[in-house]
Design an enzyme around this catalytic site. Sequence first.
Site, PDB file in Angstrom:
ATOM      1  N   CYS A  78       5.403   3.574   9.826  1.00  0.00           N
ATOM      2  CA  CYS A  78       4.856   3.897   8.515  1.00  0.00           C
ATOM      3  C   CYS A  78       5.945   4.362   7.559  1.00  0.00           C
ATOM      4  CB  CYS A  78       3.784   4.977   8.640  1.00  0.00           C
ATOM      5  SG  CYS A  78       3.006   5.315   7.057  1.00  0.00           S
ATOM      6  N   CYS A  81      19.256 -30.900  -7.052  1.00  0.00           N
ATOM      7  CA  CYS A  81      20.527 -31.311  -6.454  1.00  0.00           C
ATOM      8  C   CYS A  81      21.616 -31.373  -7.522  1.00  0.00           C
ATOM      9  CB  CYS A  81      20.363 -32.667  -5.780  1.00  0.00           C
ATOM     10  SG  CYS A  81      21.759 -33.122  -4.728  1.00  0.00           S
ATOM     11  N   PHE A 131       5.840   4.260  14.664  1.00  0.00           N
ATOM     12  CA  PHE A 131       7.154   4.651  14.165  1.00  0.00           C
ATOM     13  C   PHE A 131       7.521   3.804  12.948  1.00  0.00           C
ATOM     14  CE2 PHE A 131       8.523   5.781  18.760  1.00  0.00           C
ATOM     15  CZ  PHE A 131       7.815   6.970  18.675  1.00  0.00           C
ATOM     16  N   ASN A 188       0.835  -1.197   0.000  1.00  0.00           N
ATOM     17  CA  ASN A 188       0.000   0.000   0.000  1.00  0.00           C
ATOM     18  C   ASN A 188       0.863   1.238   0.000  1.00  0.00           C
ATOM     19  OD1 ASN A 188      -0.187   1.719   2.643  1.00  0.00           O
ATOM     20  ND2 ASN A 188       0.167  -0.376   3.320  1.00  0.00           N
ATOM     21  N   ASN A 214       6.108  -3.323  11.050  1.00  0.00           N
ATOM     22  CA  ASN A 214       5.309  -2.537  10.129  1.00  0.00           C
ATOM     23  C   ASN A 214       5.680  -2.995   8.720  1.00  0.00           C
ATOM     24  OD1 ASN A 214       3.904  -0.357   8.787  1.00  0.00           O
ATOM     25  ND2 ASN A 214       3.954   0.702  10.759  1.00  0.00           N
ATOM     26  N   THR A 215       5.167  -2.311   7.725  1.00  0.00           N
ATOM     27  CA  THR A 215       5.357  -2.794   6.351  1.00  0.00           C
ATOM     28  C   THR A 215       6.769  -2.523   5.839  1.00  0.00           C
ATOM     29  OG1 THR A 215       4.471  -0.714   5.554  1.00  0.00           O
ATOM     30  CG2 THR A 215       2.932  -2.551   5.752  1.00  0.00           C
ATOM     31  N   CYS A 235      21.561 -30.655   2.952  1.00  0.00           N
ATOM     32  CA  CYS A 235      21.293 -29.211   2.815  1.00  0.00           C
ATOM     33  C   CYS A 235      19.807 -28.871   2.858  1.00  0.00           C
ATOM     34  CB  CYS A 235      21.913 -28.673   1.537  1.00  0.00           C
ATOM     35  SG  CYS A 235      21.018 -29.127   0.034  1.00  0.00           S
ATOM     36  N   CYS A 293       7.126 -41.453  -3.292  1.00  0.00           N
ATOM     37  CA  CYS A 293       7.725 -40.728  -4.431  1.00  0.00           C
ATOM     38  C   CYS A 293       6.851 -40.871  -5.672  1.00  0.00           C
ATOM     39  CB  CYS A 293       9.117 -41.290  -4.699  1.00  0.00           C
ATOM     40  SG  CYS A 293       9.915 -40.579  -6.159  1.00  0.00           S
TER      41      CYS A 293
END
Lengths: 394, 455
Positions: free
Chosen positions: A96, A314, A94, A34, A161-162, A342, A304
């Site tokens: 935005c 891999c 704090f 936004n 926040n975003t 991994c 599988c």
Amino acid sequence: MEDAGRGRPARRQRQRAALRRDLGADRRLLGLNNIELITDRDLQTNLREIKQVKRDWPDRALIVSIMVPCVEEAWKAILPLVEDTGADGIELNFGCPHGMSERGMGSAVGQVPEYIEMVVRWCKQNTRMPVITKLTPNITDIRKPARAALTGGTDAVSLINTINSITGVDLDSFAPQPTIDGKGSHGGYCGPAVKPIAMNMVAEIARDSETRGLPISGIGGITTWRDAAEFMALGAGNVQVCTAAMTYGFKIVEEMIEGLKNWMDEKGHADLDAIVGRATPNVTDWQYLNLNYVAKARIDQDACIKCGRCHIACEDTSHQAITSMVDGARHFEVIEEECVGCNLCVNVCPVEGCITLEPLAAGSLDKRTGKVVEPVYANWTTHPNNPMARQAAE
Amino acid sequence: MAEGQFKQGIAAGRLAPPEYADNFSDLHPPFDRHEALVEADRCYFCYDAPCMQACPTSIDIPMFIRQISTGNPVGAAKTIFDQNILGGMCARVCPTETLCEEVCVREVAEGKPVQIGRLQRYATDTAMAQHKQFYERAAPTGKRIAVVGAGPAGLACAHRLAVNGHEVTVYEAKPKAGGLNEYGIAAYKSVDGFAQAEVDYITAIGGIDVQHDKALGRDISVAELASSHDAVFLGMGLSGVNALRAEGEDAEGVQDAVDFIAELRQAGDLAQLPVGRRVVVIGGGMTAIDAAIQSKLLGAEEVTICYRRGKEHMNASEFEQDLAASKGVTIRHWLQPKSVIDAGGRVAGIELEYTTLRDGKLVGTGETMLIDADQVFKAIGQSFDASPLNGSGNSIAMEGGRIKVDAEGRTSMAKVWAGGDCVVDAREDLTVAAVAAGRDAAESIHRALTSNGRA
């Protein structure tokens, strides 16, 4: 609920909902950006409605999110007005990342720990209400603003926040999205895609020696009961939901409540204290991970479906540790001599539970290294390849 | 319901006009963009994908589906056409349930394969609607090649030869090109004149001259073509039809199913096309199914397929059998025709004998039964008619009643290649297999004429 009953006293010229969705193939929302300005409603209207809501729902906590210019007079002026509504607390916005930060509000404050500390202190000195400090993720180390808020006397922090973002570029007009009259600006990104980033930041504050114990309200892509439980396990005492409600409506919260209940009953967790912060001690720094822990991928041949994704992932990008053909037949099997554990194959496999990482028991042979798995914990700080460790030894 | 439904005998206009349109609309309506994206998203982009292995033309299916999912259906079409220039028709008529979709890992995993055929149609339709031509002809080689038959094999061969810079003349016995795509496919599988649109799309590359009403053995001969051209490709399909070998099969009302299917495809007004009230189809392949379903769709009251072996032996796929059943066709097994009941020169029914397998051999049990019928379709296989070849005066080696070719499609006669249904092929008689054969023969011809592909 982040937005329900939340007043935004800062005044704006006009409100503009400029949103853009990041979508999967079936238009499932992955994230929302936004660039809207906050409100064009005047302060008195907001205060009046907040008061009404609290009167109608006296048994519910009502937190008012505030953002005003970074001068003490401004905060001094607004706090009594909010107090007068009967609200139970305030959240200092704090976070935005747009609109207000350009005017010295929002994340402009949140990115400077000294300002956070100062504003929190003003608020604590000028109101009886509990203060929650909302943090911006648009910084390098989330612990710094959290520590500053604590020093200023905050009662809690809420995050995240975003996140500054551009969700797309229109490839015909070459305008970033969301687009306003051909132009775009970094907006705030939220929704399911930001959850991993938010959870790391929550955990960082929960396990920091200076901020440990500081109440945390978790925010960031919480859409299901499981998301909520994960945030709480990492140290959030409660969670806030906005994007999920914006996507599905408030009913989504019912699933979260019931799901959380069901899970807690199943696992025998009597109350939230039984889960909040339970995962925090298991979050550690990389150098303390056990280097003597050896795991090998294992493919359940009955499950599988032979898509071969584990093999090619891999083969092309990792350790060439999965076959594609055995005795002339299509067959995917882990080559233990090559597997480093991994986890890539586990991630790319489309069948849940088909590939698992199986730890090797202490004393067994790791066919890749030809060494026996040591029974003791050992980490990077003492590892011979670590130059720092060598220096210390010398 | 139109009153024509119960007209005795073989009659036209059994249905109300709108019913024809409904009945013969697209079997699988095309995906719209959103449906295509959602379906494409189901593809796992398998390594060395089983679907690709199962495709006779080896289309890179995971790649084209990936291209669809990233919003590049035109690129997807090129991926398809690179391997199969008749990818549009194959998307409609391939028995995908026994090819790519049968081996899709999602079919294995959840019994619900990615709908590869419909995705292929989405991609090829998109590109063809935009008249995208992906290929430019190579510099002219000066070589001239004759292609006999403008069916799938001949068209695929002609296109690939044209791409390689050769001049191609296609000799087609029928008034229209397309072969079985035009004359042999059930109408609801190829609506809106798609077969001709595809012919136009393929020949738009240039260098392909299609000559209609030119039949081998009548208007042209292999020997003449071989002497007047640098190479010849024979792709004339199967023109013979197997007989019932039942008494009375000459009675009026007994017809070859392939002729019925062709008439139906060429009919301007389906309401004018007569069909029996009670129809029996003898056979167990796709032709039997197509004839039976379309009889039903034309308004026949009762349609029965009689096949001399069991369900598991039918050449028609499970999907086709189910489709027939869903349209109200009855499929009966272990029955072979014994005699056609003749009432005043017209079919009145058919007598069938029950069969069984004894020591691996199909034998009649002696027990018989009777089905009333005013129309009987023969769909017990087509055969290669070699007489046009013999007429050319040259011997072309045969095998199993069809033309014998080597791995590259070369016949025993110098300069002559062959492919499609007219040759012995381990693969079934499928459109897609014919395309592969035509394409590969073209590459073989190209190599032969240009010393390893260099003009």
